[in-house]
Design a protein around this motif. Sequence first.
Motif, PDB file in Angstrom:
ATOM      1  N   ASP A  49      58.156  51.928  61.229  1.00  0.00           N
ATOM      2  CA  ASP A  49      59.047  51.447  62.281  1.00  0.00           C
ATOM      3  C   ASP A  49      58.482  51.687  63.675  1.00  0.00           C
ATOM      4  O   ASP A  49      58.819  50.971  64.616  1.00  0.00           O
ATOM      5  CB  ASP A  49      60.409  52.129  62.153  1.00  0.00           C
ATOM      6  N   LEU A  50      57.631  52.704  63.801  1.00  0.00           N
ATOM      7  CA  LEU A  50      57.045  53.029  65.097  1.00  0.00           C
ATOM      8  C   LEU A  50      55.686  53.654  64.872  1.00  0.00           C
ATOM      9  O   LEU A  50      55.534  54.513  63.994  1.00  0.00           O
ATOM     10  CB  LEU A  50      57.942  54.010  65.864  1.00  0.00           C
ATOM     11  N   LEU A  51      54.695  53.225  65.650  1.00  0.00           N
ATOM     12  CA  LEU A  51      53.371  53.819  65.605  1.00  0.00           C
ATOM     13  C   LEU A  51      53.085  54.440  66.962  1.00  0.00           C
ATOM     14  O   LEU A  51      53.159  53.756  67.982  1.00  0.00           O
ATOM     15  CB  LEU A  51      52.326  52.762  65.269  1.00  0.00           C
ATOM     16  N   ILE A  52      52.786  55.729  66.955  1.00  0.00           N
ATOM     17  CA  ILE A  52      52.397  56.433  68.174  1.00  0.00           C
ATOM     18  C   ILE A  52      50.925  56.766  68.021  1.00  0.00           C
ATOM     19  O   ILE A  52      50.534  57.454  67.081  1.00  0.00           O
ATOM     20  CB  ILE A  52      53.223  57.726  68.361  1.00  0.00           C
ATOM     21  N   SER A  53      50.106  56.272  68.944  1.00  0.00           N
ATOM     22  CA  SER A  53      48.671  56.458  68.805  1.00  0.00           C
ATOM     23  C   SER A  53      48.045  57.023  70.069  1.00  0.00           C
ATOM     24  O   SER A  53      48.361  56.586  71.181  1.00  0.00           O
ATOM     25  CB  SER A  53      48.007  55.119  68.470  1.00  0.00           C
ATOM     26  N   ASP A  54      47.141  57.958  69.859  1.00  0.00           N
ATOM     27  CA  ASP A  54      46.273  58.437  70.927  1.00  0.00           C
ATOM     28  C   ASP A  54      45.413  57.257  71.374  1.00  0.00           C
ATOM     29  O   ASP A  54      45.064  56.392  70.558  1.00  0.00           O
ATOM     30  CB  ASP A  54      45.397  59.561  70.363  1.00  0.00           C
ATOM     31  N   LEU A  55      45.083  57.185  72.642  1.00  0.00           N
ATOM     32  CA  LEU A  55      44.242  56.085  73.106  1.00  0.00           C
ATOM     33  C   LEU A  55      42.765  56.322  72.823  1.00  0.00           C
ATOM     34  O   LEU A  55      42.034  55.392  72.514  1.00  0.00           O
ATOM     35  CB  LEU A  55      44.451  55.848  74.608  1.00  0.00           C
ATOM     36  N   ILE A  56      42.330  57.583  72.927  1.00  0.00           N
ATOM     37  CA  ILE A  56      40.912  57.888  72.759  1.00  0.00           C
ATOM     38  C   ILE A  56      40.726  58.722  71.502  1.00  0.00           C
ATOM     39  O   ILE A  56      41.118  59.884  71.442  1.00  0.00           O
ATOM     40  CB  ILE A  56      40.356  58.626  73.991  1.00  0.00           C
ATOM     41  N   MET A  57      40.142  58.071  70.476  1.00  0.00           N
ATOM     42  CA  MET A  57      39.810  58.753  69.224  1.00  0.00           C
ATOM     43  C   MET A  57      38.364  58.425  68.892  1.00  0.00           C
ATOM     44  O   MET A  57      37.826  57.427  69.367  1.00  0.00           O
ATOM     45  CB  MET A  57      40.752  58.287  68.104  1.00  0.00           C
ATOM     46  N   PRO A  58      37.714  59.246  68.076  1.00  0.00           N
ATOM     47  CA  PRO A  58      36.281  59.053  67.822  1.00  0.00           C
ATOM     48  C   PRO A  58      35.898  57.734  67.161  1.00  0.00           C
ATOM     49  O   PRO A  58      34.907  57.125  67.535  1.00  0.00           O
ATOM     50  CB  PRO A  58      35.914  60.208  66.886  1.00  0.00           C
ATOM     51  N   ASP A  59      36.663  57.258  66.199  1.00  0.00           N
ATOM     52  CA  ASP A  59      36.240  56.077  65.446  1.00  0.00           C
ATOM     53  C   ASP A  59      36.704  54.753  66.033  1.00  0.00           C
ATOM     54  O   ASP A  59      36.036  53.745  65.905  1.00  0.00           O
ATOM     55  CB  ASP A  59      36.657  56.183  63.981  1.00  0.00           C
ATOM     56  N   MET A  60      37.855  54.747  66.659  1.00  0.00           N
ATOM     57  CA  MET A  60      38.373  53.542  67.299  1.00  0.00           C
ATOM     58  C   MET A  60      39.454  53.943  68.296  1.00  0.00           C
ATOM     59  O   MET A  60      40.055  54.997  68.180  1.00  0.00           O
ATOM     60  CB  MET A  60      38.882  52.527  66.272  1.00  0.00           C
ATOM     61  N   THR A  61      39.695  53.087  69.277  1.00  0.00           N
ATOM     62  CA  THR A  61      40.703  53.399  70.288  1.00  0.00           C
ATOM     63  C   THR A  61      42.107  53.127  69.751  1.00  0.00           C
ATOM     64  O   THR A  61      42.273  52.408  68.759  1.00  0.00           O
ATOM     65  CB  THR A  61      40.502  52.551  71.563  1.00  0.00           C
ATOM     66  N   GLY A  62      43.086  53.680  70.419  1.00  0.00           N
ATOM     67  CA  GLY A  62      44.472  53.434  70.057  1.00  0.00           C
ATOM     68  C   GLY A  62      44.834  51.965  70.180  1.00  0.00           C
ATOM     69  O   GLY A  62      45.614  51.432  69.384  1.00  0.00           O
ATOM     70  N   VAL A  63      44.275  51.288  71.149  1.00  0.00           N
ATOM     71  CA  VAL A  63      44.537  49.855  71.323  1.00  0.00           C
ATOM     72  C   VAL A  63      43.990  49.090  70.119  1.00  0.00           C
ATOM     73  O   VAL A  63      44.644  48.174  69.601  1.00  0.00           O
ATOM     74  CB  VAL A  63      43.937  49.331  72.645  1.00  0.00           C
ATOM     75  N   GLU A  64      42.808  49.471  69.635  1.00  0.00           N
ATOM     76  CA  GLU A  64      42.250  48.816  68.454  1.00  0.00           C
ATOM     77  C   GLU A  64      43.125  49.065  67.220  1.00  0.00           C
ATOM     78  O   GLU A  64      43.315  48.168  66.401  1.00  0.00           O
ATOM     79  CB  GLU A  64      40.827  49.323  68.185  1.00  0.00           C
ATOM     80  N   VAL A  65      43.665  50.262  67.121  1.00  0.00           N
ATOM     81  CA  VAL A  65      44.564  50.584  66.002  1.00  0.00           C
ATOM     82  C   VAL A  65      45.803  49.694  66.059  1.00  0.00           C
ATOM     83  O   VAL A  65      46.218  49.119  65.057  1.00  0.00           O
ATOM     84  CB  VAL A  65      44.978  52.074  66.026  1.00  0.00           C
ATOM     85  N   LEU A  66      46.396  49.569  67.234  1.00  0.00           N
ATOM     86  CA  LEU A  66      47.599  48.746  67.373  1.00  0.00           C
ATOM     87  C   LEU A  66      47.308  47.275  67.088  1.00  0.00           C
ATOM     88  O   LEU A  66      48.097  46.603  66.422  1.00  0.00           O
ATOM     89  CB  LEU A  66      48.204  48.924  68.765  1.00  0.00           C
TER      90      LEU A  66
END
Length: 79
Positions: A49-66
């Motif tokens: 229902d909701l995804l909370i993601s860090d923006l800066i992660m080692p493998d991919m950015t939070g924007v890429e995850v979203l």
Amino acid sequence: MNNRTILIADDEPNIRRVLEAMFTKDGFTVLTAENGKKAINLASANTIDLLISDLIMPDMTGVEVLRASKNSSLTAPRL
């Protein structure tokens, strides 16, 4: 009891633990991922229902995850 599921994606274990404890206390089901790839896999395999993601992660950015989660079962508003 809340029937909502939150996915938290963050490479910092302490942040994941604090957010998980806070949302679990409020009755949410909480899934956690330590990287973007795991977050995408969890979002694809579960109804989120909701995804909370860090923006800066080692493998991919939070924007890429979203963006990648657009093809998953995520039911929250998307980018």
